[in-house]
Design a protein around this motif. Structure first.
Motif, mmCIF file in Angstrom:
data_model
loop_
_atom_site.group_PDB
_atom_site.id
_atom_site.type_symbol
_atom_site.label_atom_id
_atom_site.label_comp_id
_atom_site.label_asym_id
_atom_site.label_seq_id
_atom_site.Cartn_x
_atom_site.Cartn_y
_atom_site.Cartn_z
ATOM 1 N N ARG A 153 0.811 -1.223 0.000
ATOM 2 C CA ARG A 153 0.000 0.000 0.000
ATOM 3 C C ARG A 153 0.840 1.267 0.000
ATOM 4 O O ARG A 153 0.335 2.352 -0.293
ATOM 5 N N TRP A 154 2.135 1.146 0.340
ATOM 6 C CA TRP A 154 3.006 2.324 0.377
ATOM 7 C C TRP A 154 4.036 2.339 -0.742
ATOM 8 O O TRP A 154 4.790 3.302 -0.893
ATOM 9 N N ARG A 155 4.107 1.286 -1.531
ATOM 10 C CA ARG A 155 5.166 1.185 -2.532
ATOM 11 C C ARG A 155 5.057 2.275 -3.600
ATOM 12 O O ARG A 155 6.068 2.813 -4.055
ATOM 13 N N GLU A 156 3.841 2.606 -3.997
ATOM 14 C CA GLU A 156 3.687 3.622 -5.029
ATOM 15 C C GLU A 156 4.176 4.983 -4.537
ATOM 16 O O GLU A 156 4.893 5.692 -5.250
ATOM 17 N N VAL A 157 3.819 5.348 -3.316
ATOM 18 C CA VAL A 157 4.279 6.618 -2.741
ATOM 19 C C VAL A 157 5.799 6.621 -2.620
ATOM 20 O O VAL A 157 6.463 7.614 -2.937
ATOM 21 N N ALA A 158 6.367 5.500 -2.159
ATOM 22 C CA ALA A 158 7.816 5.398 -2.029
ATOM 23 C C ALA A 158 8.504 5.536 -3.378
ATOM 24 O O ALA A 158 9.600 6.101 -3.477
ATOM 25 N N ALA A 163 12.208 8.522 -6.639
ATOM 26 C CA ALA A 163 12.608 9.049 -7.944
ATOM 27 C C ALA A 163 12.911 10.541 -7.852
ATOM 28 O O ALA A 163 13.883 11.038 -8.442
ATOM 29 N N LEU A 164 12.084 11.273 -7.096
ATOM 30 C CA LEU A 164 12.301 12.708 -6.935
ATOM 31 C C LEU A 164 13.598 12.994 -6.186
ATOM 32 O O LEU A 164 14.388 13.866 -6.581
ATOM 33 N N VAL A 165 13.836 12.265 -5.097
ATOM 34 C CA VAL A 165 15.063 12.463 -4.316
ATOM 35 C C VAL A 165 16.295 12.187 -5.161
ATOM 36 O O VAL A 165 17.264 12.957 -5.154
ATOM 37 N N PHE A 285 14.348 3.874 -13.814
ATOM 38 C CA PHE A 285 15.118 2.995 -12.937
ATOM 39 C C PHE A 285 14.346 2.643 -11.667
ATOM 40 O O PHE A 285 14.209 1.467 -11.305
ATOM 41 N N ILE A 286 13.831 3.651 -10.985
ATOM 42 C CA ILE A 286 13.117 3.409 -9.732
ATOM 43 C C ILE A 286 11.869 2.561 -9.974
ATOM 44 O O ILE A 286 11.574 1.622 -9.217
ATOM 45 N N PHE A 287 11.137 2.855 -11.033
ATOM 46 C CA PHE A 287 9.900 2.106 -11.286
ATOM 47 C C PHE A 287 10.190 0.666 -11.679
ATOM 48 O O PHE A 287 9.415 -0.243 -11.344
#
Length: 304
Positions: A153-158, A163-165, A285-287
């Motif tokens: 449930r938190w993976r999408e937010v992470a 990616a932004l960081v 990369f992150i996705f």
């Protein structure tokens, strides 16, 4: 294990290993094109100079970020990843995450200090070999570590946050003239290899499937943005490779710095292409790692 689940996992591992191999090839190509050629070194240096000059119009956010990044970025991300792994009782996953961070960091330092060298081609002399970027490697490993251990449930937010960081830290080390763009892209490739090989494949639920569909849309857009960036960088690379009046070998640093300060169209195009390609690469990369926990469950084929 049903045949549908086995088929899904097999396809996932094939994709995962193929992507890791591709990241290794991109790392090698980046080194050969941007470190081992005069045109590549000039392209790298001009992009760094231009982004640094453009950043002078804003507050020195890069210096503030890099001065305190261990305290406000690295430590919180690693700590959050460890805490999440412990709370979820995913001890093996936590160990994988720590191994990934350590392996990526050690590999970058080994490549930079022992294996790869920057030939002297008359472009810059005041910077030693900085390929790949240690700061970007550490930031990327910490960011993807949080994605690896995040619950469904938190993976999408992470994913969005990581990616932004990574994108912000990557830009910061360039505009601060700590690293050239190729150093940053190489670091992302190093982290990609270990993250893709060590993050587990998990079949997500309905929430993960919805996140996967949204992520695919963002990935398509990111691929277009990255492609536009690559085209701009390739055009500038070609122009600098042709020679002309852009720079001379004896005064290359001064000439490229002048192009950046005067905001020459070639320099602005190169800076734009670098930012776009970097942003697209960070998301893709992150996705690619995050989708490991978003894969839909496939039903077993009916038996006759």
């Amino acid at each position: 294990m049903s045949s549908g689940v086995r088929s899904s996992l097999t396809a996932g591992y094939v994709r995962r290993f193929s992507a890791a191999f591709l990241a290794a090839l991109l790392l090698a190509a980046c080194y050969l094109l941007f470190v081992c050629t005069r045109a590549g070194q000039a392209t790298d240096t001009l992009a760094m100079f231009t982004l640094s000059e453009l950043n002078r119009s804003f507050a020195p956010w890069d210096q503030v970020l890099l001065r305190e990044w261990y305290l406000f970025i690295l430590v919180p991300l690693i700590a959050a990843a460890v805490i999440v792994a412990l709370v979820r009782r995913r001890f093996a996953l936590g160990v994988r995450m720590l191994v990934m961070v350590l392996a990526a960091t050690v590999t970058t330092q080994f490549l930079k200090h022992f294996l790869l060298a920057r030939p002297a081609l008359g472009i810059t002399y005041y910077m030693t070999n900085s390929f790949p970027s240690g700061h970007t490697t550490t930031a990327g490993a910490a960011a993807v570590a949080l994605v690896m251990v995040a619950a469904d449930r938190w993976r999408e937010v992470a994913t969005y946050l990581s990616a932004l960081v990574l994108w912000v830290v990557a830009l910061a080390v360039i505009v601060a003239r700590w690293h050239r763009p190729s150093d940053v892209f190489a670091a992302i490739c190093v982290v990609s290899v270990f993250a893709l090989l060590l993050s587990p494949l998990e079949l997500g639920g309905e929430r993960g499937q919805r996140a996967l569909r949204r992520g695919r849309i963002f990935t398509f857009l990111a691929a277009i943005i990255a492609l536009v960036g690559v085209v701009l960088v390739a055009y500038c690379y070609y122009q600098l490779a042709r020679g002309g009046n852009y720079f001379t070998v004896g005064t290359a640093t001064m000439d490229l710095s002048h192009l950046a300060k005067s905001r020459h169209p070639l320099a602005l195009s190169l800076a734009t292409g670098t930012v776009l390609a970097l942003g697209g690469a960070c998301w893709i990369f992150i996705f690619e790692v995050a989708r490991a926990g978003m894969r839909p469950r496939k039903s077993s084929s009916p038996t006759s």
